[in-house]
Design a protein around this motif. Structure first.
Motif, PDB file in Angstrom:
ATOM      1  N   PHE A  85       0.836  -1.202   0.000  1.00  0.00           N
ATOM      2  CA  PHE A  85       0.000   0.000   0.000  1.00  0.00           C
ATOM      3  C   PHE A  85       0.873   1.254   0.000  1.00  0.00           C
ATOM      4  O   PHE A  85       0.640   2.196  -0.777  1.00  0.00           O
TER       5      PHE A  85
ATOM      6  N   THR B  44      -5.391   4.416  -8.208  1.00  0.00           N
ATOM      7  CA  THR B  44      -4.664   5.392  -7.401  1.00  0.00           C
ATOM      8  C   THR B  44      -5.588   6.248  -6.544  1.00  0.00           C
ATOM      9  O   THR B  44      -5.231   6.617  -5.422  1.00  0.00           O
TER      10      THR B  44
ATOM     11  N   TYR C   3      -6.380   4.381  -3.335  1.00  0.00           N
ATOM     12  CA  TYR C   3      -5.220   4.319  -2.452  1.00  0.00           C
ATOM     13  C   TYR C   3      -4.998   5.661  -1.747  1.00  0.00           C
ATOM     14  O   TYR C   3      -4.762   5.719  -0.536  1.00  0.00           O
TER      15      TYR C   3
END
Length: 331
Positions: free
Chosen positions: A201, A222, A225
Motif C-alpha cells: 500500500f 490510485t 489508495y
C-alpha cells in the motif's frame, strides 16, 4: 549503508531514552512544567506524523489537516459536556447523554475524524495541485466557521472541559501518567505508520507521488489508495485532537483554523518530509523554539522564519536528515 543505519539507530536510541526519562529528570531539576510541555510536543508529533503520511509520502499538500485535529478534540469536548450536563446530544438519531470514558471518547474521536476525512478526501482528491490545496483549506474553514456558529458549544469562545477523560487504572490528571500514555500512543502510531508506508500500500502511495499516471497505467486504482491514506491521516489527527482536548481541558474553533494546519505542516518540513520520525523532531523544534523565544520577544516568528528558510535551503531532509545523514525510512 551500515554506517548510516548505525548512526540512525544511535539517534533513535538517544531520543527514546530522553523521552522515557524526561519526567523524572524534569522533577529532579525543579522544572516539572517541562513534562507538560513535552506532552504537548508528543501530541503535535502524532498530528505531524499523520500529515507526513500524505504530504511526505503521497505528495498531497493539505492545508486542512487541522480540521481533523479539531474534530477529534470537539468529539471529546461534546461527549464530556453532555455527560456532565445530563443533556441529550441533539444531532444524533437516538438519545445519548455522552460519556466521560476515554474508551468511548478516543475511538469515537478517531472514527468521526476518519469519516470526515473520507468525505473531504473523496471530493478533494478529484483535484490536483493548487486546487487540492485550496479545497482542503476551504473545507477546514467551513468547519471552523460552523463551530463558531454553535453557541451550545461555546461558539467563538470555545468549550471548557469539566475534567479529563476517565481511563482506569490511569489518572490522566497525573502529568506523568498522561505523558507516558501520550508517548506510548505516539510510539504505537509510529510503528503502525512504518508498517503502512513500507507495505505494498505504501509503495503505491509513494509511486503516486512520483508518477501517478504511470501507476494508473500499471493497473492501480490510485484514487482509492490516496483516499485510504487521506482517511488514515485524518484518523491520526483525530487521535491527536482527543489528547489535546485532555491536555488543555479546552476545545475551541482555533484548533481547526488554517493557521493550525500551517503549524503542523511546518513541523513536518522542519523535521523532514517522508521520514516519519522527522515530524517528531519537527514538533519538538517548533514548540521548543516557541516556548523559549516567547520569553524573549513576542515577535518570535521573525526568528522562526529565517530558521525555516535555512532548513529548507541547507537541510533538505530537515532536522532528522541532518542528524542521520542521508539515511531515511526509505533505506
Amino acid at each position: 549503508m551500515e554506517g548510516r543505519l548505525t548512526r540512525r539507530a544511535v539517534v533513535h536510541g538517544l531520543a527514546l531514552i530522553i523521552l522515557v526519562v524526561l519526567p523524572p529528570l524534569a522533577d529532579a531539576a525543579g522544572e516539572p512544567f517541562l513534562t507538560t510541555v513535552a506532552s504537548r510536543i508528543l501530541i503535535y508529533a502524532i498530528a505531524a506524523v499523520s500529515l507526513d503520511v500524505i504530504l511526505g509520502y503521497g505528495g498531497m499538500v493539505s492545508f486542512g489537516h487541522a480540521a481533523f485535529f479539531g474534530i477529534g478534540a470537539y468529539t471529546v469536548g461534546i461527549l464530556m459536556h453532555h455527560a456532565f450536563d445530563g443533556t441529550v446530544i441533539p444531532f444524533l438519531p437516538w438519545d445519548w447523554t455522552g460519556s466521560v470514558s476515554a474508551f468511548v471518547q478516543f475511538p469515537l474521536a478517531i472514527l468521526v475524524s476518519g469519516l470526515f476525512a473520507l468525505v473531504i478526501g473523496a471530493l478533494s482528491l478529484r483535484t490536483q495541485g493548487v486546487y487540492f490545496i485550496m479545497i482542503t483549506l476551504a473545507f477546514a474553514q467551513m468547519l471552523y466557521y460552523f463551530m463558531i456558529s454553535l453557541p451550545t458549544y461555546g461558539g467563538e469562545d470555545g468549550l471548557n472541559l469539566w475534567e479529563r477523560s476517565s481511563l482506569p487504572p490511569l489518572d490522566l490528571y497525573d502529568e506523568w501518567q498522561f505523558y507516558y500514555l501520550t508517548l506510548v500512543l505516539l510510539l504505537l502510531f509510529l510503528a503502525l505508520m512504518q508498517r503502512l508506508v513500507n507495505s505494498r500500500f505504501g509503495m503505491v502511495i509513494r509511486g503516486c507521488k512520483q508518477n501517478e499516471a504511470r501507476m494508473k497505467a500499471l493497473g492501480f486504482a490510485t484514487y482509492r489508495y490516496k483516499l485510504a491514506a487521506f482517511t488514515i491521516a485524518g484518523m491520526g489527527a483525530g487521535l491527536a485532537g482527543a489528547l489535546a482536548a485532555n491536555h488543555t481541558e479546552f476545545v475551541g474553533p482555533d484548533m481547526m483554523h488554517w493557521t493550525r494546519s500551517g503549524e503542523i505542516m511546518i513541523m513536518v518540513i522542519l523535521g523532514g518530509m517522508g521520514t516519519l520520525y522527522g515530524p517528531v523532531l519537527g514538533a519538538a523544534t517548533l514548540l521548543l523554539m516557541e516556548e523559549v523565544l516567547q520569553q524573549i520577544t513576542e515577535h518570535w516568528m521573525v526568528v522562526l522564519g529565517p530558521f525555516l528558510v535555512f532548513v529548507v535551503l541547507f537541510a533538505r531532509r530537515g532536522v532528522y536528515g541532518w542528524l542521520v545523514g542521508k539515511a531515511t525510512d526509505d533505506d
